[in-house]
Design an enzyme around this catalytic site. Structure first.
Site, PDB file in Angstrom:
ATOM      1  N   ARG A 246     -54.186 -24.281 120.462  1.00  0.00           N
ATOM      2  CA  ARG A 246     -55.335 -23.942 121.299  1.00  0.00           C
ATOM      3  C   ARG A 246     -55.761 -22.550 120.986  1.00  0.00           C
ATOM      4  NH1 ARG A 246     -52.436 -21.942 126.824  1.00  0.00           N
ATOM      5  NH2 ARG A 246     -50.306 -22.564 126.202  1.00  0.00           N
ATOM      6  N   ASN A 247     -55.425 -22.169 119.826  1.00  0.00           N
ATOM      7  CA  ASN A 247     -55.538 -20.866 119.220  1.00  0.00           C
ATOM      8  C   ASN A 247     -56.122 -20.654 117.870  1.00  0.00           C
ATOM      9  OD1 ASN A 247     -55.084 -18.638 121.270  1.00  0.00           O
ATOM     10  ND2 ASN A 247     -52.941 -19.463 121.429  1.00  0.00           N
TER      11      ASN A 247
ATOM     12  N   ASP B  18     -42.473 -21.630 124.211  1.00  0.00           N
ATOM     13  CA  ASP B  18     -43.211 -21.848 125.262  1.00  0.00           C
ATOM     14  C   ASP B  18     -44.623 -22.632 124.946  1.00  0.00           C
ATOM     15  OD1 ASP B  18     -43.739 -21.378 127.925  1.00  0.00           O
ATOM     16  OD2 ASP B  18     -45.005 -19.629 127.586  1.00  0.00           O
ATOM     17  N   HIS B  19     -44.094 -23.832 124.520  1.00  0.00           N
ATOM     18  CA  HIS B  19     -45.507 -24.753 123.918  1.00  0.00           C
ATOM     19  C   HIS B  19     -45.990 -25.197 125.189  1.00  0.00           C
ATOM     20  CE1 HIS B  19     -46.876 -27.898 121.202  1.00  0.00           C
ATOM     21  NE2 HIS B  19     -47.100 -28.557 122.169  1.00  0.00           N
TER      22      HIS B  19
END
Lengths: 382, 71
Positions: A193-194, A287-288
């Site tokens: 998402r980046n 930290d998925h």
């Protein structure tokens, strides 16, 4: 090719003749206009992204998913796919009778074969999925804002809504044919998402060293304020692939779905979806699918221990950084040098630099990628 | 799956071996160990051929070519 979750790729799309008949019949049906997120859920069910689901979860499946993270047939499933309705409006919906699902503009989307409606406890749902009931958690806040009744039953897609990103939209059937055409027996999926920094690229290439192909699969849909806009993510990856990947080793297609920020539970969900696209492996980083400090940094990796039958192999990566002494991207397992030699891949720092009009160093982000991002007047969600 | 458990018979000697093996591990009981091992075993053969018709596949290939994914 890897088998879809549950063994069969679901496809619930009406033929042109069936569409015509459904549209005619639906004139007398009640209608439910769906949010953009629920529209994506309908599409994902119809095209098999959510295989083996054929519709919105019924009460028994819903409770099983919350309590055991599995469907009633024992298949792993961690994020309930549900459709909510208000108590009053639900009175008009009768199990056994069809409902017409539409998009927000009222355009026919799908036939909903309502089988049951039931009440549920929002706090329990939030606690089971997100591991917290803190209303500041964006996923919890969304659950607490849901209406009080859940509607369940299979759907049949009439017409998928147009997407701004049709060029990047592939169904699991299409990615499976694509991977076969490329001659890839093993494919690693990368959820994002980046926009990509050098650390992302390193992880992708490390995984690609052991697999035949890389499937970059950005999530397109509702995200948090401050996240990169969808078009920025796609343009940035296009540029990265163009300059730094072999054409026959990496492809990108979007996944239309909202981020739920459910951390470990969502990591399993993401793995299942990529398995349906035909991926044999999935990259799970630090930290998925997390947000804030709700999950421990590697909770999304540890949870895979509970699902030995998932059918897709997770590739776990720790935090990477650039080491000035090693002159390469490394992590604490392979680099002996002190913090002073490290350049961290900080998304926040990169974002701040881009906002100030500064190009991040080549150790952090490819200049071609940075230039593409800076070409957008407003690259972030406001 | 709620309240839906059943009993399976295994040799007592094997059960004792499992109890011994799981001491000090994350497994709370022999049952939880056996469930994990069985799930792992059942999921081993994950490869299969896709069952698309030739016609479906050709149609998809046309789209993939049009989008630039394949030549």
């Amino acid at each position: 090719m890897i088998r879809p979750h549950g063994g069969k790729l679901i496809e619930r799309c009406l033929t042109p003749d069936q569409k015509k008949a459904a549209l005619e019949e639906s004139k007398g049906w009640p209608k439910i206009p769906l949010s953009a997120e629920s529209v994506s859920d309908v599409e994902n069910i119809a095209w098999g992204v959510y295989s083996p689901l054929e519709g919105f979860l019924g009460e028994k499946e819903f409770r099983n998913v919350l309590n055991h993270s599995r469907l009633t047939n024992d298949l792993p499933w961690t994020v309930p796919i549900v459709l909510d309705a208000g108590t009053e409006e639900a009175k008009a919906f009768v199990p056994g009778r069809n409902i017409l699902l539409t998009d927000e503009g009222g355009r026919p989307l799908a036939v909903f074969h309502l089988e049951e409606k039931f009440g549920y406890d929002k706090e329990t749902m939030a606690a089971k999925v997100f591991g917290t009931t803190d209303p500041k958690h964006p996923g919890v806040a969304k659950v607490m804002a849901m209406k009080d009744v859940l509607l369940a039953g299979p759907i049949d897609l009439i017409e998928a809504p147009a997407t701004d990103y049709a060029r990047y939209y592939l169904t699991p059937k299409e990615t499976r044919v694509l991977f076969k055409e490329k001659g890839w027996r093993t494919v690693v999926g990368f959820q994002t998402r980046n926009t990509p920094h050098v650390g992302h690229e390193y992880v992708q290439k490390a995984a690609l060293t052991f697999t035949d192909g890389l499937f970059i699969n950005p999530v397109i849909g509702r995200k948090k304020k401050g996240d990169y806009k969808d078009e920025v993510i796609l343009a940035a990856y296009d540029e990265l692939i163009k300059h730094y990947y072999l054409k026959d080793r990496a492809v990108m297609a979007i996944l239309k779905m909202e981020m739920r920020y459910a951390g470990p539970k969502e990591a399993i969900h993401h793995a299942i979806l990529r398995k349906n696209f035909g991926c044999s492996h999935i990259i799970i980083g630090r930290d998925h699918a997390g947000v804030g400090s709700y999950y421990s940094p590697y909770a999304a990796q540890d949870i895979f221990e509970e699902f030995p039958d998932l059918g897709i192999v997770p590739l776990f990566f720790r935090s990477f950084y650039y080491c000035k002494k090693c002159c390469s991207v490394v992590n604490e397992k392979i680099c002996p040098h002190p913090a002073g030699d490290q350049i961290q891949f900080s998304g926040t720092q990169i974002r701040d630099m881009l906002l100030r009009g500064e190009i991040p160093s080549v150790e952090m982000m490819r200049p071609e990628v940075a230039k593409v991002i800076m070409g957008f007047e407003r690259p972030f969600n406001e | 799956m709620d309240k839906e458990f059943t009993t399976v018979s295994i040799p007592t000697s094997l059960y004792k071996r499992i109890e011994e093996a799981i001491k000090g591990t994350e497994f709370a009981s022999a049952s939880s160990y056996i469930v994990k091992v069985l799930r792992e075993s059942l999921s081993k053969d994950q490869r299969s051929e896709d069952v698309f018709t030739k016609e479906e596949e050709e149609k998809v290939k046309e789209k993939l070519k049009a989008l630039g994914y394949i030549d």
